[in-house]
Design an enzyme around this catalytic site. Structure first.
Site, short mmCIF file in Angstrom:
data_model
loop_
_atom_site.label_atom_id
_atom_site.label_comp_id
_atom_site.label_asym_id
_atom_site.label_seq_id
_atom_site.Cartn_x
_atom_site.Cartn_y
_atom_site.Cartn_z
N ASP A 178 0.82 -1.21 0.00
CA ASP A 178 0.00 0.00 0.00
C ASP A 178 0.86 1.27 0.00
OD1 ASP A 178 -2.25 -1.53 -0.09
OD2 ASP A 178 -2.81 -1.25 2.01
N GLY A 179 2.03 1.19 0.63
CA GLY A 179 2.93 2.35 0.61
C GLY A 179 3.39 2.69 -0.80
N ASN A 197 -5.17 8.69 1.51
CA ASN A 197 -5.50 8.02 2.78
C ASN A 197 -5.87 8.99 3.89
OD1 ASN A 197 -5.34 5.38 1.99
ND2 ASN A 197 -3.54 4.87 3.21
N GLU A 198 -4.92 9.85 4.27
CA GLU A 198 -5.21 10.71 5.41
C GLU A 198 -4.31 11.94 5.46
OE1 GLU A 198 -1.81 8.39 6.56
OE2 GLU A 198 -3.78 7.42 6.61
#
Length: 258
Positions: free
Chosen positions: A45-46, A116-117
């Protein structure tokens, strides 16, 4: 799609898978790292987050897909031993495009986007922030910081903070506290707050010294800032599916399966 690029995690297995994919795809597509139509992320995911930010300048014309060779593969569709299946699916050219929401934020006169955030964290001292929702004062927060996540990011840092897991297709953002202070003198909501497109979050402070602004895997200094404005962006990240991977299956694979 005629043009593609690969973004690869720099470990042996990921490089091997990337080379094998390129060997097959170069016979049917053109490799164009600058202006691809399809971006293949090989890693975890990174790596996918890195891929999205690398092509943020053309986010609305690029489609992303992930091959999982890393640690966490919530944003990926294929496992490392399934890359030949992926090649066949690309050749069959039957696919579905879906979108993931992005956060759009303004701080210190700069605009940023997050898949994501967004995090405001201060590990040197307690960070005090006034939270406004649609320009109306909501509460004063004291603690290590705050995390605002998209539905896609609800399974990332937000989950470790005790936030809710939200289906990635939902147009929602979530505000979660990072080590908030709660006693008889100071108290904030203490629970995740879920908001939709009609809301804007403003974080205001007289002193952001020592605090950092995290935008997915990127980190920026907040020195000199006095407010951060965050909304769900009109821009979205395009993801491509050659085979359907149900959301619940992704969730089980990432967090529940042995």
């Amino acid at each position: 799609m005629k043009k593609y690029a690969i973004v690869c995690k720099q470990d042996k297995k990921s490089i091997e898978v990337s080379q094998a994919i390129r060997l097959e795809l170069d016979s049917i597509m053109d490799y164009d790292e600058k202006y691809p139509e399809l971006v293949i992320s090989v890693g975890g995911d990174g790596t996918m987050l890195y891929s999205v930010h690398k092509y943020m300048y053309q986010i609305e014309s690029v489609s992303f897909i992930g091959i999982h060779t890393g640690t966490l593969g919530f944003l990926t569709d294929y496992q490392k031993d399934e890359y030949l299946d992926f090649i066949e699916d690309v050749k069959n050219n039957k696919y579905h495009i879906y979108h993931r929401c992005l956060l759009e934020l303004v701080a210190n006169g700069h605009t940023y986007y997050a898949l994501n955030e967004v995090r405001v964290e201060n590990n040197r001292r307690s960070q005090v922030m006034d939270i406004y929702i649609n320009h109306d004062f909501f509460e004063t927060f004291r603690g290590n910081g705050l995390c605002i996540s998209t539905a896609s990011g609800s399974t990332a840092y937000n989950k470790s903070l005790g936030g809710a897991v939200i289906n990635s297709s939902a147009g929602l953002m979530q505000l979660s506290e990072i080590a908030g202070i709660h006693h008889n003198a100071y108290r904030s909501l203490g629970s995740p707050l879920i908001l939709d497109y009609s809301h804007k979050i403003e974080l205001r402070s007289d002193n952001f010294d020592g605090a950092i602004l995290g935008v997915d895997q990127l980190v920026f200094d907040l020195k000199g800032a006095d407010r951060i404005e965050i909304v769900l962006s009109n821009k979205k990240a395009r993801f491509i599916q050659y085979r359907h991977v149900p959301y619940i299956q992704r969730l089980k694979r990432a967090y529940l399966s042995d």
